[in-house]
Design a protein around this motif. Structure first.
Motif, mmCIF file in Angstrom:
data_model
loop_
_atom_site.group_PDB
_atom_site.id
_atom_site.type_symbol
_atom_site.label_atom_id
_atom_site.label_comp_id
_atom_site.label_asym_id
_atom_site.label_seq_id
_atom_site.Cartn_x
_atom_site.Cartn_y
_atom_site.Cartn_z
ATOM 1 N N HIS A 1 4.622 5.539 -5.364
ATOM 2 C CA HIS A 1 5.434 5.539 -6.391
ATOM 3 C C HIS A 1 5.075 6.654 -7.626
ATOM 4 O O HIS A 1 4.650 6.978 -7.912
ATOM 5 N N PRO A 2 6.158 6.760 -8.288
ATOM 6 C CA PRO A 2 6.423 8.173 -9.518
ATOM 7 C C PRO A 2 4.925 8.133 -10.256
ATOM 8 O O PRO A 2 3.916 9.659 -10.655
ATOM 9 N N ASP A 3 3.912 6.934 -10.640
ATOM 10 C CA ASP A 3 3.006 7.376 -11.453
ATOM 11 C C ASP A 3 2.089 6.857 -10.385
ATOM 12 O O ASP A 3 1.005 6.926 -11.146
ATOM 13 N N ALA A 4 2.308 7.120 -9.534
ATOM 14 C CA ALA A 4 0.942 6.677 -8.739
ATOM 15 C C ALA A 4 -0.092 8.492 -8.217
ATOM 16 O O ALA A 4 -0.030 8.775 -9.169
ATOM 17 N N GLU A 5 -1.729 7.461 -9.312
ATOM 18 C CA GLU A 5 -2.024 8.642 -9.843
ATOM 19 C C GLU A 5 -3.347 8.473 -8.824
ATOM 20 O O GLU A 5 -3.805 10.204 -7.853
ATOM 21 N N VAL A 6 -3.360 7.702 -7.553
ATOM 22 C CA VAL A 6 -4.138 8.373 -5.941
ATOM 23 C C VAL A 6 -3.278 8.529 -4.723
ATOM 24 O O VAL A 6 -2.480 7.527 -4.815
ATOM 25 N N VAL B 1 2.749 -4.188 -8.359
ATOM 26 C CA VAL B 1 3.130 -5.221 -7.112
ATOM 27 C C VAL B 1 1.469 -5.549 -6.672
ATOM 28 O O VAL B 1 1.056 -3.832 -6.881
ATOM 29 N N ILE B 2 1.332 -6.448 -5.815
ATOM 30 C CA ILE B 2 -0.122 -6.971 -5.373
ATOM 31 C C ILE B 2 0.340 -7.745 -4.339
ATOM 32 O O ILE B 2 1.711 -8.153 -3.955
ATOM 33 N N ASN B 3 -0.812 -8.061 -3.621
ATOM 34 C CA ASN B 3 -0.612 -8.765 -1.857
ATOM 35 C C ASN B 3 -0.933 -10.331 -2.960
ATOM 36 O O ASN B 3 -1.739 -10.355 -3.984
ATOM 37 N N LEU B 4 0.437 -10.752 -2.618
ATOM 38 C CA LEU B 4 -0.362 -12.638 -2.311
ATOM 39 C C LEU B 4 -0.657 -13.112 -0.854
ATOM 40 O O LEU B 4 -0.597 -12.051 0.295
ATOM 41 N N ILE C 1 -2.793 5.221 4.400
ATOM 42 C CA ILE C 1 -2.248 4.130 4.974
ATOM 43 C C ILE C 1 -2.593 3.799 6.410
ATOM 44 O O ILE C 1 -1.548 4.564 7.101
ATOM 45 N N ASP C 2 -2.641 3.011 6.777
ATOM 46 C CA ASP C 2 -2.508 2.472 8.086
ATOM 47 C C ASP C 2 -1.332 2.017 8.412
ATOM 48 O O ASP C 2 -1.205 0.792 8.025
ATOM 49 N N LEU C 3 -0.393 2.109 9.094
ATOM 50 C CA LEU C 3 0.507 1.614 8.890
ATOM 51 C C LEU C 3 0.239 0.243 10.473
ATOM 52 O O LEU C 3 1.544 -0.766 10.493
ATOM 53 N N ASN C 4 -0.930 0.035 10.771
ATOM 54 C CA ASN C 4 -1.561 -0.806 11.559
ATOM 55 C C ASN C 4 -1.991 -2.064 11.016
ATOM 56 O O ASN C 4 -2.909 -3.337 11.732
ATOM 57 N N SER C 5 -2.359 -2.292 9.249
ATOM 58 C CA SER C 5 -2.921 -2.499 9.195
ATOM 59 C C SER C 5 -2.782 -3.884 8.673
ATOM 60 O O SER C 5 -3.092 -5.039 8.492
ATOM 61 N N ALA D 1 0.738 -1.341 0.256
ATOM 62 C CA ALA D 1 -0.035 0.250 0.027
ATOM 63 C C ALA D 1 0.854 1.137 0.180
ATOM 64 O O ALA D 1 0.592 2.510 -0.599
ATOM 65 N N ILE D 2 2.000 1.418 0.645
ATOM 66 C CA ILE D 2 3.159 2.478 0.710
ATOM 67 C C ILE D 2 3.680 2.603 -0.213
ATOM 68 O O ILE D 2 3.427 4.033 -0.842
#
Lengths: 276, 258
Positions: free
Chosen positions: B173-178, B202-205, B182-186, B167-168
């Protein structure tokens, strides 16, 4: 006359850098050829994909900054093989490297460093240029260096060294006019002697760029339009050695594409006057 | 060659390790001193490496700010000379350095974010690989399927963290649109770095997916990988995992294992 994508046209080109990839591919400006830094396209993915698209429209020259032809460490085989793979893929109209070193035992200095012009160094660089040319199965162009120091052990001038190197290895010369100007101002190099020493037949390309100054030392920063003194020297060089494909290099504080193209147009004018 | 080696290595130490230059370097310049020249080379050396790090770690730079990043980079450069003529190879050790870098201790997630960013940087330049679709499995008889070994795209990397580093990265990242909070405790995440259509993603597994993919990465055949994964994670769904990894261009080929 539109040049073939596989011959090196005797016109002006630009150093193509990341900020201009998209605009060049979308607008396809009238442009003789482009040059890119080889290392930026090692591997695959977006960079290589972009360069392949550029290659569909323009002759491309590959200009390396990492081979370290004069380094006293063994030649980096992986680096050479990456370059060879890129050459096979892109079919460049020219491949060039600098007359410099960049590696000592245990570490690399990612810069273009000067060395003493000795007979020992000449044997060494000749062997390495030959090794590179054999691997690439083509002529390598070797560029004269801009330097901030000179070594007292040098037994010859850079011009003598390059002239002898071309004769022994069959390499060509990429004559960077701005580098010569920087050396004249920094080190008191004799420009006339350099021009007379360089065999005209071996010169295959010219470079032009802007420099900056730090405490009295001219630094080859490629961050500025070409200065008038360098334009004058370029005209003078062309009268003696003849016109060749000429590149505008701009690597820091890169301007909008039209300004870069405008610099190339100035070089083009001088090439055409020289042909008349 | 001995003389050339001596001369170049001393000059190299002058630049990299701050050694005093030898008088063998002539000093007869009209406009500046030898020290000025040496400083130009030292500046070039540090500047080129700093720029290489800034190019490889744009998210870290954004997270800590330009000044902090510069300080971090210069300290890192002092302790980590370059080992490659290709500047894109410089900076692999930065995540470990960040973990032990005193001024960054308050940012616990920074080192893992740097690990993820280095994986993305390597993925960007990784070699190309062929495209694959699941229909290619049809060339093998069903009784051969347990013995199949998958080729993975050279860009593929898995990065685990106790922090939500995917999420971070996605937000910065340079092309981030939104830009999102971010909840660091998530909680922890398993980030998968991959490249499709020449774009790094980057995706989550999930745990079972990551477990299975680890087996596949070590060239364990399909049957064995799936069985071990099911022993640990009875909910593991091979079909959806395969579809997901093919869609993300992680699987690029298949062959019959030895």
């Amino acid at each position: 006359m539109p040049a073939s994508k596989y011959t090196f046209p005797c016109v002006a080109g630009i150093g193509l850098r990341a900020p201009h990839y998209r605009e060049v591919l979308e607008t396809l400006p009238e442009l003789g050829w482009v040059e890119v830094h080889s290392e930026n396209f090692f591997g695959g993915g977006a960079p290589l994909h972009t360069l392949r698209k550029v290659r569909e429209h323009y002759p491309v020259s590959l200009h390396g900054v990492g081979m370290g032809l004069a380094s006293a460490t063994p030649l980096d085989e992986k680096h050479l093989s990456d370059l060879s793979q890129l050459c096979n893929d892109i079919q460049p109209v020219a491949v060039s490297e600098h007359l410099c070193w960049n590696a000592a035992t245990g570490f690399v200095i990612n810069d273009l460093l000067p060395f003493p012009y000795t007979r020992e160094a000449l044997d060494h660089v000749t062997r390495r240029v030959t090794q590179v040319q054999e691997k690439l199965k083509r002529q390598l162009l070797v560029e004269n260096l801009s330097s901030y120091i000179s070594f007292s052990q040098s037994e010859m001038t850079e011009g003598d060294f390059l002239a002898e190197l071309t004769q022994r290895s069959g390499c060509g010369i990429l004559f960077d006019v701005e580098n010569l100007y920087v050396n004249v101002r920094n080190l008191g190099v004799d420009a006339e002697a350099f021009i007379k020493t360089i065999p005209a037949d071996a010169v295959k390309e010219y470079h032009l760029a802007g420099f900056s100054e730090r405490d009295g030392c001219l630094v080859d920063t490629h961050n500025h339009p070409v200065y008038n003194e360098v334009w004058d020297l370029y005209e003078h060089v062309l009268k003696h050695l003849g016109p060749r494909p000429t590149l505008i290099e701009w690597d820091t504080d890169i301007p909008a594409l039209p300004e870069l193209l405008n610099e190339a147009a100035k070089a083009q004018l001088i090439i055409e006057q020289c042909h008349d | 060659m001995t003389e050339l080696i001596d001369q170049l290595s001393h000059f190299a130490q002058t630049i990299v390790q701050g050694k005093e230059p030898k008088t063998q370097i002539t000093n007869c310049y009209a406009n500046y001193s030898q020290n000025t020249a040496i400083e130009v080379y030292r500046n070039n050396y540090r500047g080129n490496l700093h720029d290489a790090l800034a190019g490889a770690y744009p998210v870290i730079k954004l997270l800590v700010g330009d000044d902090f990043f510069r300080m971090l980079a210069l300290k890192f450069i002092e302790h980590n000379p370059s080992r490659s003529a290709n500047l894109h190879h410089y900076g692999a050790e930065l995540p470990d350095f960040v973990a032990s870098f005193e001024p960054a201790q308050a940012l616990a997630y920074l080192s893992d974010t740097a690990t993820l960013e280095w994986a993305c940087h390597c993925a960007y330049f990784a070699n190309d690989a062929p495209l694959f679709n699941l229909a290619q499995l049809a060339q093998f008889a069903p009784d051969q399927h347990p013995y199949l070994v998958f080729d993975l795209h050279p860009a593929t990397r898995i990065v685990r963290s106790l922090y939500p580093i995917s999420a971070i990265w996605l937000a910065h990242h340079p092309d981030a649109e939104v830009d999102f909070q971010i909840d660091l405790n998530s909680g922890s995440c398993i980030a998968l770095v991959c490249r499709r259509f020449n774009k790094v993603e980057v995706i989550n597994l999930s745990e079972p997916e990551a477990y299975w993919l680890h087996q596949i990465l070590t060239e364990t055949p399909l049957g064995g990988s799936t069985m071990t994964t099911l022993e640990h994670y009875p909910d593991f769904n091979l079909q959806t995992t395969l579809v997901k990894l093919v869609e993300m261009n992680v699987i690029t080929g298949v062959k019959l294992g030895a």
